[in-house]
Structures are given as structure tokens and as C-alpha cells.
Design a protein around this motif. Structure first.
Motif, PDB file in Angstrom:
ATOM      1  N   LYS A 102      46.216  76.478  32.791  1.00  0.00           N
ATOM      2  CA  LYS A 102      47.583  77.001  32.928  1.00  0.00           C
ATOM      3  C   LYS A 102      47.601  78.487  33.271  1.00  0.00           C
ATOM      4  CE  LYS A 102      52.061  76.898  30.609  1.00  0.00           C
ATOM      5  NZ  LYS A 102      52.805  76.505  29.388  1.00  0.00           N
ATOM      6  N   GLU A 103      46.570  79.222  32.858  1.00  0.00           N
ATOM      7  CA  GLU A 103      46.524  80.645  33.178  1.00  0.00           C
ATOM      8  C   GLU A 103      46.492  80.880  34.685  1.00  0.00           C
ATOM      9  OE1 GLU A 103      43.262  82.377  31.159  1.00  0.00           O
ATOM     10  OE2 GLU A 103      44.024  81.921  29.144  1.00  0.00           O
ATOM     11  N   ASP A 163      53.027  72.755  34.096  1.00  0.00           N
ATOM     12  CA  ASP A 163      54.440  72.562  33.739  1.00  0.00           C
ATOM     13  C   ASP A 163      55.016  71.310  34.397  1.00  0.00           C
ATOM     14  OD1 ASP A 163      54.313  74.851  32.242  1.00  0.00           O
ATOM     15  OD2 ASP A 163      55.109  76.152  33.818  1.00  0.00           O
ATOM     16  N   GLU A 194      45.343  74.618  28.590  1.00  0.00           N
ATOM     17  CA  GLU A 194      45.825  76.000  28.489  1.00  0.00           C
ATOM     18  C   GLU A 194      44.989  76.932  29.351  1.00  0.00           C
ATOM     19  OE1 GLU A 194      48.462  77.192  27.042  1.00  0.00           O
ATOM     20  OE2 GLU A 194      49.111  75.230  26.304  1.00  0.00           O
ATOM     21  N   TYR A 211      47.048  78.067  37.055  1.00  0.00           N
ATOM     22  CA  TYR A 211      47.919  77.095  37.729  1.00  0.00           C
ATOM     23  C   TYR A 211      49.076  76.708  36.792  1.00  0.00           C
ATOM     24  CZ  TYR A 211      43.826  76.660  40.779  1.00  0.00           C
ATOM     25  OH  TYR A 211      42.777  76.924  41.630  1.00  0.00           O
ATOM     26  N   PRO A 212      49.960  77.619  36.490  1.00  0.00           N
ATOM     27  CA  PRO A 212      51.054  77.289  35.551  1.00  0.00           C
ATOM     28  C   PRO A 212      52.002  76.230  36.095  1.00  0.00           C
ATOM     29  CG  PRO A 212      51.401  79.440  36.575  1.00  0.00           C
ATOM     30  CD  PRO A 212      50.028  79.014  36.962  1.00  0.00           C
TER      31      PRO A 212
END
Length: 677
Positions: free
Chosen positions: A498-499, A506, A495, A501-502
Motif C-alpha cells: 500500500k505504501e 483500496d 500494508e 500502490y495505495p
């Protein structure tokens, strides 16, 4: 119609009739006493309400009492001007307050009117106005909060309805109070006007119609006017004070008296200071000591009793808490809390309590914070909170480190000594208690403060006990980091990535790999002390190869190759040569032929005799490097690296096993020995 409703209707009609019909003197006296009683009742109710909505009728009641008071003013004015008599109540107030001096009576009356008009009424009006505005502004936010609690299941529909009604009633109440405060303000102005009318009218009627002299008329009508003003303004002052109390009171668990005693008088030490100050004023100033000293003694006694009450209350709370803990232990649900296992525990004997006690200079907690930061930088994981507790079952100077409830390391400390490690040769003048350095297992001695400086001059490495513990704890965390990273910790790391490198996250989760698959790869990397801080590169590699295989061992090998620069810098200093133990072709062939395939993946199936020979010959080469002061590193081909690592896990877990594809091409490799069958 009920009797209560009929009484209220008759009372309001009677107030209106009082302004028109003359009242007998005796009835006027009764109504004036009733007015004072109503004012006292209102202020007492206002002081004992816990919430403003408990007295929601107050704005309407304020209008009725103001109208009642004005009707009494009209009746008393009629009697004063017509008969120069307004009853015993008015006469008593006028003569008693004035004390035979009309000027004093006027001054007292004016002070009461000014206090009510300028101080209380003005402040209450402003507070009611601001409260009404803020209540209206906060309504949308409160409604949204109620809806959120309802959607979350914290409250049911009935409770939500009650809360919405309360918010609506609050807005209506403060809006009504904003307008009702104008009644009190107008009443104060009317009192001043009625005072002037009574005096001027009384002088004219007394001199022109009743044949009085100016001094006689002035005395009679002034006393009656002052009495009338006081009889009306004192209840008005009480009611306006009640209005101020209600609009300034916040929602509380108690009434005004409860809040005062629990908030203002909850600091007995401050009362001692006040008592001392009053005593000093009585002794060193012209204030008489027999006035100040009794007050100071009374304050000191009150502070003493309050302090005693606080101690007793604290003891009662502690006893109650102990009883609750006992009840919790006895309850069946208390067993569930025992199932919780802390990821990392540090337990120590009672002799090592100063390490963790900040009041005794212990800085263990601060060092643990630094350890967690260091592990985050070096390993790329967030180390769980380390539970610290004393354990009377341990030796006084002993400590143990547990991972998930199981002991993995232990050691002993001497707090008033220093741990000295030899530089390779012993100095006969350095004496101490023989021991073993707990983190790396090196021979060492405990020395005292007097020997410390001489040992440092002799080349010994001297470390204080807190540093010994911190080093040991750091090494244990690094060694067992692969056990501390589970699916929950892995998801937290993902997570965080993800901030920034979303698209990467995904693309890989959950279509290519699950969180559990990624967790297995990270755990294998940490087990071989490979940092996972570059999680972006790791995820990129897993995204590339995850569609071809789900085998964590093979995926780990691909990730290691992608981290070649990091692995190279971990084992090779800039411009240095990597000295290794290489695996010969016969051993590589033997390992490759022993690889078996199963439904769970590939594994190494080597016969015990061959395994023993490999252990023996590899140990000889490792010992040769250790004797020369170099770190032993085994280098092999990429195809068998992970199988050789599996073979050495039990006996040589700390020996790094690298492959050629994990090293940068620019690195110069020097073979210090070859292992063959």
C-alpha cells in the motif's frame, strides 16, 4: 494570623531595623551565629532534595538571607568604626584566620570572595539562565505529551492536572532562580566594597578621633575587618553553593549523597587503578611513602568492600527474581502465558549447544538471519522469529523442528564430523558412520577431519554440521510456509504494498475481497512452492476476478496463470526443454466427470478404485523420470489442474502439477510419458 506567619513578618521587619538601629555586642554575636546556622541548614537541605521543586522557596529565601547578611554587615561596620569592637565572633574569625599576620588574612578573604564571585556565583547564574530558557522552550512539548497520555487513557484528569501544575512550577522556579542568582553576585561585590570602607574608615577614625598610631589603627581595624568579611562571606559561600547544587541537580530517586555513592563509587575496578597509581607515586617520587601508601591501601580496601557489596546485591537480585518467577508460576494468570505457541521452534540436545553458543564459535543465529532473508527473497514472505532452545529430553546430538508446537522434522548431528554424500558411486577407501541427509533423505556418511580431503577428491559432497542444520531448516520453512502466513502476516504484506500502490489496495480491500480471502490464495500458492513476492500482480489479478467469484481455488488458478513467466522460469532453465508427464484424455475426462458442486465450492469425488489406478500409473512414470535423474512434473489442462492437485496432495505432495496456461508459449515441452485410465 498563625504564629509561624507572625514570626516571619517580625523577622523581616527586624532585618530592616538592624540597618538603622545600633545592636548590642552580645546580640550581634548571636545573630552572626544564627546566620552561619541558616547557611549550613540551606546547603544541607539543598544536598538532600531529590527534585528542585522540593525547595521551591529557595529564590525568596535567597533574597531574605542576602538582606539579613547585609544588615549584619551594616551593624558590624557601625560597631567597628564607632567602638573598634564588633564582638567575640568577628574578633575570633579575624585573629584565628590571620594567625597574627594581616597579609594572610587579606589573602584568605580575597580568595573566598573570588571563589564565590567568579566560580560558584557565575556558574550558578549561567546554569539557572539556561535551565529557565530550556524549561520554557520545552513547555509546549510537555503539555502535548500530557494531553496524549490523557487521550490514550494512561492517566486520569487529576493526574494530568498535577503534571501541568508541576511544569508551570518548574518554569516559575527556574525563572526566579535566574533572577535570584543576581542577589548572590551583588552580595559578593558588596563584601569587597564593605571591606575597603572598613579599612579606610577605621584608619581615619583611629588616627584622627582615637589618637592611635597608623600601625596600631591598621592592626586593630584590619583584624576586625577581616573577621567581619569572613563571618559574612563564609555563609554567603555556603548559600551560593546551595544555589549551584539546586540548579544543577537533575530529578533523581535519591539525594546527593545517594547519587554520589551509587554513581561515582559503582566501579570498584577503577578504584583499584587509582589505588595503584597513588602507591606508585609514593614509592617512585619524592612524595613520602607513609603519606601515599595508607591512602592507596584505604582506596583498595574500599574497592574490595564495594565489589563484595555488588556481588551480594547481584545474588539478592537473582534470588528476588527467582522468587518472583515462582510467584508468577503459582498465580492463576501465569497459565495464560502457556497458551502462547511459537510459529517455528528449533530444539536441540545438550551436545549441540556449541552450535548456538557464540562464545564456542557457534554461528547458528547468524545462519537463521540469512535463512529468513533467503525465504523473503524466494517466497516473498517474512518468516516469523525462530525460537531456539535446548531440550534435555532429546538425545545429546538430536534436534527437532516444530511448526506451531508440532514436530515436523528431526535429525542427528556429529559436531566433530562432516556429512559426505556420494556422487552416485562409492569409494571403498572412504569409511564413516552411515546416516541419512535430513533435508532431502539422501544416503550419506559421517566422516572425520582426516577423511574430508580424500572424500572431496573422490567427488563426494562434504558439508559441515551447521550447514546441514541450516539446509534442513530452510527446506522445512519452505515446505511449511503456507502454514506460517495468516491474516496478520497477510495484512503486513498488504500494508507494505500500500505504501507504493495505495489505489490498488483500496480498490480490492474490503470492497472486493477481505484479508482472509487473500490469505487463502497466498497460502495455496505457497503450498505449491510458488513465490508470492510479486504481490502487486497477485492483487491485480484478484481485483480483476474477485468480483466474479470468491472461491479461493478458482482465484488461485487465475493468479497462477498471471504468474506464468515466474512459474516457467522456476521449472525451466533458459534455452532448456521442459520434460513432463502428461495427463491423457481418458484421465482428464474421468476427472472432469468426477467434479461435484456444493455450497462451499467444487471438489473431486473419485471412487477409490479409480484413485488407486491413477496413483499406480502415475508412480510408474515418476519413478522412470527419477531413475533418469530428472525432476518429475505433471502437465494437464487448466480445467482439471486443481482437482488433480487435490488428488495427489496426500501421496505425491512434492510433485509439481502445472497447466498449459501457466507456461510461456516459447517453452518447448517434451512428454516423457502419458497417464491414462
Amino acid at each position: 494570623m498563625r504564629a509561624k506567619d507572625l514570626i516571619v513578618l517580625i523577622g523581616v521587619i527586624g532585618i530592616v531595623l538592624m540597618m538603622v538601629l545600633p545592636l548590642p555586642i552580645w546580640l550581634l554575636d548571636v545573630l552572626l551565629i544564627v546566620n552561619i546556622s541558616i547557611a549550613l541548614l540551606i546547603i544541607l537541605v539543598g544536598m538532600n532534595t531529590q527534585d528542585a521543586l522540593e525547595f521551591s522557596i529557595f529564590p525568596s529565601l535567597l533574597l531574605i538571607t542576602t538582606l539579613f547578611r547585609l544588615a549584619l554587615n551594616v551593624s558590624t561596620t557601625r560597631n567597628i568604626l564607632a567602638h573598634a569592637d564588633a564582638g567575640s565572633v568577628v574578633k575570633t574569625f579575624g585573629s584565628f584566620v590571620a594567625q597574627g599576620n594581616i597579609v594572610v588574612g587579606f589573602v584568605v578573604f580575597l580568595i573566598l570572595v573570588l571563589v564565590q564571585f567568579i566560580v560558584i556565583t557565575k556558574g550558578s547564574e549561567r546554569v539557572a539562565e539556561v535551565a529557565a530558557r530550556f524549561t520554557l522552550d520545552a513547555m509546549p512539548g510537555k503539555q502535548m505529551s500530557i494531553d496524549a497520555d490523557l487521550n490514550a487513557g494512561l492517566i486520569n484528569e487529576q493526574q494530568a492536572k498535577e503534571r501541568r501544575e508541576k511544569i508551570s512550577r518548574e518554569a516559575d522556579f527556574y525563572g526566579a532562580m535566574d533572577g535570584a542568582s543576581k542577589f548572590v553576585k551583588g552580595d559578593a561585590i558588596a563584601g569587597i566594597i564593605i571591606l575597603i570602607i572598613n579599612i579606610l574608615g577605621g584608619l581615619i577614625i583611629g588616627m584622627s578621633m582615637k589618637g592611635m598610631s597608623i600601625s596600631e589603627a591598621g592592626e586593630i581595624y584590619s583584624i576586625l575587618t577581616i573577621g567581619d568579611g569572613l563571618v559574612s562571606q563564609i555563609p554567603a559561600l555556603l548559600i551560593s553553593t546551595a544555589a549551584g547544587l539546586i540548579v544543577t541537580r537533575a530529578t533523581s530517586d535519591g539525594n546527593l549523597a545517594y547519587d554520589l555513592t551509587n554513581q561515582i563509587f559503582s566501579y570498584p575496578k577503577l578504584l583499584y587503578i587509582v589505588s595503584g597509581t597513588i602507591a606508585i607515586l609514593g614509592i617512585f617520587t619524592p612524595i613520602h611513602w607513609y603519606i601515599a601508601i595508607p591512602i592507596a591501601v584505604l582506596l583498595a580496601f574500599a574497592a574490595y568492600k564495594m565489589q563484595e557489596k555488588q556481588v551480594r546485591k547481584q545474588v539478592e537480585e537473582e534470588q528476588k527474581e527467582e522468587e518472583q518467577q515462582i510467584e508468577e508460576v503459582r498465580s492463576p494468570e501465569s497459565v495464560i502465558s502457556l497458551l502462547q505457541v511459537d510459529p517455528i521452534e528449533f530444539e536441540f540436545g545438550y551436545g549441540l549447544i556449541p552450535l548456538a553458543d557464540t562464545q564456542q564459535g557457534g554461528d547458528l543465529l547468524d545462519r537463521i538471519i540469512l535463512i529468513r532473508r533467503q525465504c523473503a527473497l524466494e517466497l516473498g514472505i517474512v518468516v516469523p522469529v525462530i525460537r531456539i532452545r535446548d531440550n534435555i529430553q532429546l538425545k545429546p546430538n538430536e534436534y527437532v523442528i516444530k511448526i506451531k508446537g508440532n514436530m515436523v522434522a528431526r535429525g542427528e548431528l556429529l559436531l566433530n564430523h562432516y556429512l559426505a554424500m556420494s556422487p552416485g558411486y562409492d569409494d571403498d577407501s572412504i569409511h564413516g558412520i552411515d546416516t541419512v541427509e535430513p533435508a532431502f533423505g539422501l544416503p550419506a556418511i559421517w566422516i572425520d577431519e582426516n577423511t574430508k580431503e580424500r572424500a572431496e577428491l573422490s567427488g563426494y559432497t562434504v558439508v559441515d554440521p551447521p550447514s546441514v542444520v541450516a539446509t534442513h531448516l530452510t527446506e522445512v520453512v519452505k515446505k511449511h510456509a503456507y502454514e506460517l502466513i495468516g491474516r496478520q502476516e497477510t495484512r503486513a504484506l498488504i500494508e507494505n504494498v500500500k505504501e507504493s500502490y495505495p489505489a490498488l489496495v483500496d480498490d480490492i480491500i474490503p470492497s472486493v475481497l477481505s484479508v482472509g480471502d487473500i490469505q487463502k490464495v497466498l497460502s495455496k500458492l505457497l503450498k505449491e512452492k510458488i513465490s508470492v513476492r510479486d504481490l502487486v500482480t497477485i492483487l491485480e489479478t484478484l481485483a480483476d476476478y474477485g468480483s466474479y467469484t470468491k472461491d479461493p481455488d478458482i482465484l488461485t488458478e487465475y493468479v497462477r496463470q498471471a504468474l506464468s513467466r515466474q512459474i516457467t522460469q522456476q521449472y525451466v532453465a533458459t534455452g532448456d526443454t521442459l520434460r513432463v508427464i502428461t495427463v491423457g484424455p481418458t484421465l482428464e475426462k474421468k476427472l472432469a466427470e468426477s467434479v461435484q458442486q456444493s455450497d462451499q465450492g467444487t471438489y473431486l469425488a473419485l471412487d477409490p478404485t479409480s484413485s488407486q489406478i491413477i496413483y499406480q500409473r502415475l508412480s510408474e512414470q515418476v519413478n522412470n523420470l527419477l531413475q533418469s535423474g530428472q525432476q518429475p512434473i505433471v502437465l494437464t489442462s487448466p480445467t482439471i489442474r486443481m482437482y488433480l492437485r487435490q488428488l495427489l496432495d496426500r501421496t505425491m505432495q512434492d510433485i509439481p502439477v502445472l497447466s498449459y496456461s501457466e507456461l510461456e508459449p516459447s517453452v518447448e515441452i517434451q512428454s516423457m510419458g502419458v497417464v491414462n485410465l
